[in-house]
Design a protein around this motif. Structure first.
Motif, PDB file in Angstrom:
ATOM      1  N   ILE A 171       0.927  -0.909  -0.156  1.00 31.07           N
ATOM      2  CA  ILE A 171       0.087   0.094  -0.127  1.00 31.07           C
ATOM      3  C   ILE A 171       0.776   1.241   0.094  1.00 31.07           C
ATOM      4  O   ILE A 171       0.552   2.218  -0.997  1.00 31.07           O
ATOM      5  CB  ILE A 171      -0.948   0.146   1.485  1.00 31.07           C
ATOM      6  CG1 ILE A 171      -1.695  -1.501   1.390  1.00 31.07           C
ATOM      7  CG2 ILE A 171      -1.869   1.178   1.287  1.00 31.07           C
ATOM      8  CD1 ILE A 171      -3.301  -1.404   0.806  1.00 31.07           C
ATOM      9  N   PHE A 174       2.445   1.794  -3.360  1.00 28.86           N
ATOM     10  CA  PHE A 174       2.040   1.796  -4.323  1.00 28.86           C
ATOM     11  C   PHE A 174       0.926   3.726  -4.634  1.00 28.86           C
ATOM     12  O   PHE A 174       1.089   3.967  -5.275  1.00 28.86           O
ATOM     13  CB  PHE A 174       0.460   1.027  -4.475  1.00 28.86           C
ATOM     14  CG  PHE A 174       0.336  -0.030  -5.079  1.00 28.86           C
ATOM     15  CD1 PHE A 174       0.175  -0.014  -6.879  1.00 28.86           C
ATOM     16  CD2 PHE A 174       0.414  -1.154  -4.721  1.00 28.86           C
ATOM     17  CE1 PHE A 174       0.443  -0.948  -7.531  1.00 28.86           C
ATOM     18  CE2 PHE A 174       0.382  -1.669  -5.774  1.00 28.86           C
ATOM     19  CZ  PHE A 174       0.532  -2.209  -6.860  1.00 28.86           C
ATOM     20  N   LYS A 176       2.628   6.169  -2.413  1.00 27.00           N
ATOM     21  CA  LYS A 176       3.857   6.917  -2.394  1.00 27.00           C
ATOM     22  C   LYS A 176       3.244   7.591  -0.666  1.00 27.00           C
ATOM     23  O   LYS A 176       4.250   9.110  -1.535  1.00 27.00           O
ATOM     24  CB  LYS A 176       3.714   7.312  -3.231  1.00 27.00           C
ATOM     25  CG  LYS A 176       3.637   7.426  -4.346  1.00 27.00           C
ATOM     26  CD  LYS A 176       5.264   6.532  -5.406  1.00 27.00           C
ATOM     27  CE  LYS A 176       5.521   6.445  -6.914  1.00 27.00           C
ATOM     28  NZ  LYS A 176       4.962   5.205  -7.089  1.00 27.00           N
ATOM     29  N   ARG A 189     -10.049   5.300   6.927  1.00 26.23           N
ATOM     30  CA  ARG A 189     -11.281   3.777   7.543  1.00 26.23           C
ATOM     31  C   ARG A 189     -11.990   3.373   7.766  1.00 26.23           C
ATOM     32  O   ARG A 189     -12.793   3.029   7.927  1.00 26.23           O
ATOM     33  CB  ARG A 189     -10.022   2.433   6.999  1.00 26.23           C
ATOM     34  CG  ARG A 189      -9.184   3.088   5.712  1.00 26.23           C
ATOM     35  CD  ARG A 189      -8.522   2.496   5.060  1.00 26.23           C
ATOM     36  NE  ARG A 189      -8.874   1.238   4.569  1.00 26.23           N
ATOM     37  CZ  ARG A 189      -9.060  -0.002   3.557  1.00 26.23           C
ATOM     38  NH1 ARG A 189      -9.557   1.759   2.167  1.00 26.23           N
ATOM     39  NH2 ARG A 189     -10.275  -0.488   3.715  1.00 26.23           N
TER      40      ARG A 189
ATOM     41  N   LEU B  71      -1.978  -5.499 -12.435  1.00 28.66           N
ATOM     42  CA  LEU B  71      -1.938  -4.707 -11.910  1.00 28.66           C
ATOM     43  C   LEU B  71      -1.820  -3.171 -12.166  1.00 28.66           C
ATOM     44  O   LEU B  71      -2.966  -2.184 -12.014  1.00 28.66           O
ATOM     45  CB  LEU B  71      -1.198  -4.266 -10.859  1.00 28.66           C
ATOM     46  CG  LEU B  71      -1.039  -5.299  -9.398  1.00 28.66           C
ATOM     47  CD1 LEU B  71       0.101  -5.188  -8.020  1.00 28.66           C
ATOM     48  CD2 LEU B  71      -2.110  -5.298  -8.404  1.00 28.66           C
ATOM     49  N   LEU B  75      -4.614  -0.134 -13.482  1.00 33.53           N
ATOM     50  CA  LEU B  75      -4.212   1.545 -13.053  1.00 33.53           C
ATOM     51  C   LEU B  75      -4.333   2.060 -14.391  1.00 33.53           C
ATOM     52  O   LEU B  75      -4.023   3.759 -14.595  1.00 33.53           O
ATOM     53  CB  LEU B  75      -2.215   1.399 -12.546  1.00 33.53           C
ATOM     54  CG  LEU B  75      -2.053   1.315 -11.280  1.00 33.53           C
ATOM     55  CD1 LEU B  75      -1.274   1.024 -11.014  1.00 33.53           C
ATOM     56  CD2 LEU B  75      -3.994   1.419 -10.110  1.00 33.53           C
ATOM     57  N   LEU B 127       4.742   1.567  -9.876  1.00 35.82           N
ATOM     58  CA  LEU B 127       3.806   1.296  -9.277  1.00 35.82           C
ATOM     59  C   LEU B 127       3.165   2.757  -8.963  1.00 35.82           C
ATOM     60  O   LEU B 127       3.328   3.366  -7.952  1.00 35.82           O
ATOM     61  CB  LEU B 127       3.976   0.866  -8.272  1.00 35.82           C
ATOM     62  CG  LEU B 127       4.599  -0.901  -8.095  1.00 35.82           C
ATOM     63  CD1 LEU B 127       4.891  -1.246  -7.121  1.00 35.82           C
ATOM     64  CD2 LEU B 127       3.657  -1.984  -8.999  1.00 35.82           C
ATOM     65  N   ASN B 128       2.503   3.345  -9.908  1.00 38.40           N
ATOM     66  CA  ASN B 128       1.626   5.019  -9.375  1.00 38.40           C
ATOM     67  C   ASN B 128      -0.065   5.064  -9.451  1.00 38.40           C
ATOM     68  O   ASN B 128      -0.405   4.401 -10.859  1.00 38.40           O
ATOM     69  CB  ASN B 128       2.114   6.080 -10.641  1.00 38.40           C
ATOM     70  CG  ASN B 128       2.027   6.835  -9.982  1.00 38.40           C
ATOM     71  OD1 ASN B 128       1.167   7.299  -9.633  1.00 38.40           O
ATOM     72  ND2 ASN B 128       3.450   7.733  -9.866  1.00 38.40           N
ATOM     73  N   ILE B 129      -0.695   4.690  -8.984  1.00 43.07           N
ATOM     74  CA  ILE B 129      -1.996   5.347  -8.673  1.00 43.07           C
ATOM     75  C   ILE B 129      -2.543   6.766  -9.255  1.00 43.07           C
ATOM     76  O   ILE B 129      -3.981   6.957  -9.164  1.00 43.07           O
ATOM     77  CB  ILE B 129      -2.343   4.936  -7.781  1.00 43.07           C
ATOM     78  CG1 ILE B 129      -2.315   5.911  -6.556  1.00 43.07           C
ATOM     79  CG2 ILE B 129      -2.360   3.257  -7.323  1.00 43.07           C
ATOM     80  CD1 ILE B 129      -3.182   5.181  -5.135  1.00 43.07           C
ATOM     81  N   ASP B 151      -7.811   6.500  -3.940  1.00 39.26           N
ATOM     82  CA  ASP B 151      -6.682   5.841  -3.118  1.00 39.26           C
ATOM     83  C   ASP B 151      -7.665   4.814  -1.541  1.00 39.26           C
ATOM     84  O   ASP B 151      -7.102   3.421  -2.111  1.00 39.26           O
ATOM     85  CB  ASP B 151      -5.958   6.733  -1.790  1.00 39.26           C
ATOM     86  CG  ASP B 151      -6.263   8.359  -1.334  1.00 39.26           C
ATOM     87  OD1 ASP B 151      -7.328   8.094  -0.701  1.00 39.26           O
ATOM     88  OD2 ASP B 151      -5.502   8.870  -0.592  1.00 39.26           O
ATOM     89  N   PHE B 154      -9.567   1.926  -4.561  1.00 37.39           N
ATOM     90  CA  PHE B 154      -7.611   1.506  -5.018  1.00 37.39           C
ATOM     91  C   PHE B 154      -7.468   0.330  -3.723  1.00 37.39           C
ATOM     92  O   PHE B 154      -7.754  -0.948  -4.116  1.00 37.39           O
ATOM     93  CB  PHE B 154      -6.824   2.491  -4.908  1.00 37.39           C
ATOM     94  CG  PHE B 154      -5.821   1.147  -5.404  1.00 37.39           C
ATOM     95  CD1 PHE B 154      -4.667   0.612  -6.880  1.00 37.39           C
ATOM     96  CD2 PHE B 154      -4.483   0.744  -4.293  1.00 37.39           C
ATOM     97  CE1 PHE B 154      -4.171  -0.287  -7.279  1.00 37.39           C
ATOM     98  CE2 PHE B 154      -3.208   0.547  -5.022  1.00 37.39           C
ATOM     99  CZ  PHE B 154      -3.311  -0.363  -6.395  1.00 37.39           C
ATOM    100  N   ILE B 155      -7.637   1.478  -2.312  1.00 32.93           N
ATOM    101  CA  ILE B 155      -7.404  -0.122  -0.976  1.00 32.93           C
ATOM    102  C   ILE B 155      -8.373  -1.037  -1.303  1.00 32.93           C
ATOM    103  O   ILE B 155      -8.149  -2.168  -1.238  1.00 32.93           O
ATOM    104  CB  ILE B 155      -7.046   0.401  -0.218  1.00 32.93           C
ATOM    105  CG1 ILE B 155      -5.504   1.886  -0.020  1.00 32.93           C
ATOM    106  CG2 ILE B 155      -6.523   0.048   0.925  1.00 32.93           C
ATOM    107  CD1 ILE B 155      -5.663   2.414   1.032  1.00 32.93           C
TER     108      ILE B 155
END
Lengths: 204, 204
Positions: A171, A174, A176, A189, B71, B75, B127-129, B151, B154-155
């Motif tokens: 996490i 991804f 950052k 969350r 993945l 993305l 890896l970049n969202i 974000d 995505f999680i």
DNA sequence: GTCTATAGCCAGATAGAC
DNA sequence: GTCTATCTGGCTATAGAC
């Protein structure tokens, strides 16, 4: 970490063993490191717990018994599904922020030795989702929830709450985010996850 | 497992090492077991890969490079969020049923050594969202999606798809399912999970 | 390239003094 | 109960013959 004299040796060992086993795992942990961390020597570990395996099991059972009441609440208390989802999400995430290595430790060691869960189940509350499934079916029939499978909903609740802590390095990579940013995401969350679930299953 | 003669030794070793490392982890794996599984002896492992550490890294990079394209799709491809969720869920679960130890292996070893992900990122796709987050914001503004944080979404997608495989022994214990029942639950999830997500985020 | 034999080390466990 | 010293076995890695 030096020994604090107000605890007895046995507790001191268990605390040190918890820290080492939960970060290194059974195979990666070293008795020497546990002894150092407890401020005693290796011989004492064997004096109190006989073997690495038995010390590990003591730590594991301890960890599991911390988690069990959390899960029991969502399975067996009297509130509605919506209340359960909201309470569990908030309580569980708060709990894990205090014990960050716990879920990964349990999951990792159960994968290493799946039979372990059988030993645990004997002398603790039975893990059983039957009551939860019945309640889901009931609330679906009452028109409170959309058509929903109880077992899949249970898996989804577990997944959304537990996964981010287990996959923390992924996490962070991804998104950052640094440690502080990750913490912020997890704080969000506490409410985001329950909104996400309720939005999905509640009849509108 | 005996060596099949149509593969060369190096590939044979990598295949055997993959099986042992992915089930036992770095610390639990034994070079002897890898050698036996490959149908050769320990000296050959060192001849081809120099050390246990380097053999492990070869296996890890290999596993990671299998996962990366999966993945990347969610993305960076051109489809809508809804299509992405549906395609990813179906494809990813199909993929993991074929490689069941993979997610747990990656997660476990990243937790053991979080810096490892840095080494990997250098020579593979980033890896970049960011693109995914931008797309979510756009679809929210267009009224396609309810207000949603990219974000966190995505999680949630990762969690719902990956977690059941990582926590398989826990899931089996709670649901009281055997191997066959677990498989059925996972097959169901190929569509259940995307419905669950879409239901939650789509503007109606 | 492939094998056997072994070096060298390290970890878990125990003996025995205090 | 607590310590130091040591045994014993297992593991990674290498030497060296073929």
């Amino acid at each position: 970490m030096a020994r604090t004299k107000d605890k007895n040796t046995e507790e001191q060992i268990l605390e040190a063993a918890k820290n080492v086993f939960q970060t290194k795992g059974m195979d990666g942990a070293r008795m020497q490191e546990i002894a150092d961390s407890a401020g005693i020597n290796k011989a004492m570990l064997h004096y109190y717990y006989r073997s690495k395996q038995l010390l590990f099991e003591a730590v594991f059972k301890n960890a599991f018994s911390l988690l069990a009441p959390q899960l029991n609440k969502i399975l067996n208390d009297a509130s509605s599904i919506e209340e359960k989802v909201r309470n569990f999400t908030s309580n569980y995430i708060t709990f894990i922020i205090k014990h960050p290595y716990l879920p990964n430790f349990i999951i990792q060691e159960l994968n290493r030795n799946p039979d372990f869960i059988l030993k645990i189940q004997e002398n603790s509350t039975l893990l059983n989702i039957e009551k939860f499934k019945t309640q889901v079916t009931l609330e679906v029939n009452q028109g409170i929830l959309k058509p929903t499978k109880g077992d899949q909903l249970f898996i989804n609740i577990m997944a959304l709450n537990i996964f981010p802590f287990v996959a923390k390095p992924l996490i962070k990579a991804f998104t950052k985010e640094d440690e502080k940013g990750f913490k912020t995401l997890m704080e969000q969350r506490k409410t985001e996850v329950s909104e996400f679930i309720i939005n999905s299953i509640k009849q509108h």
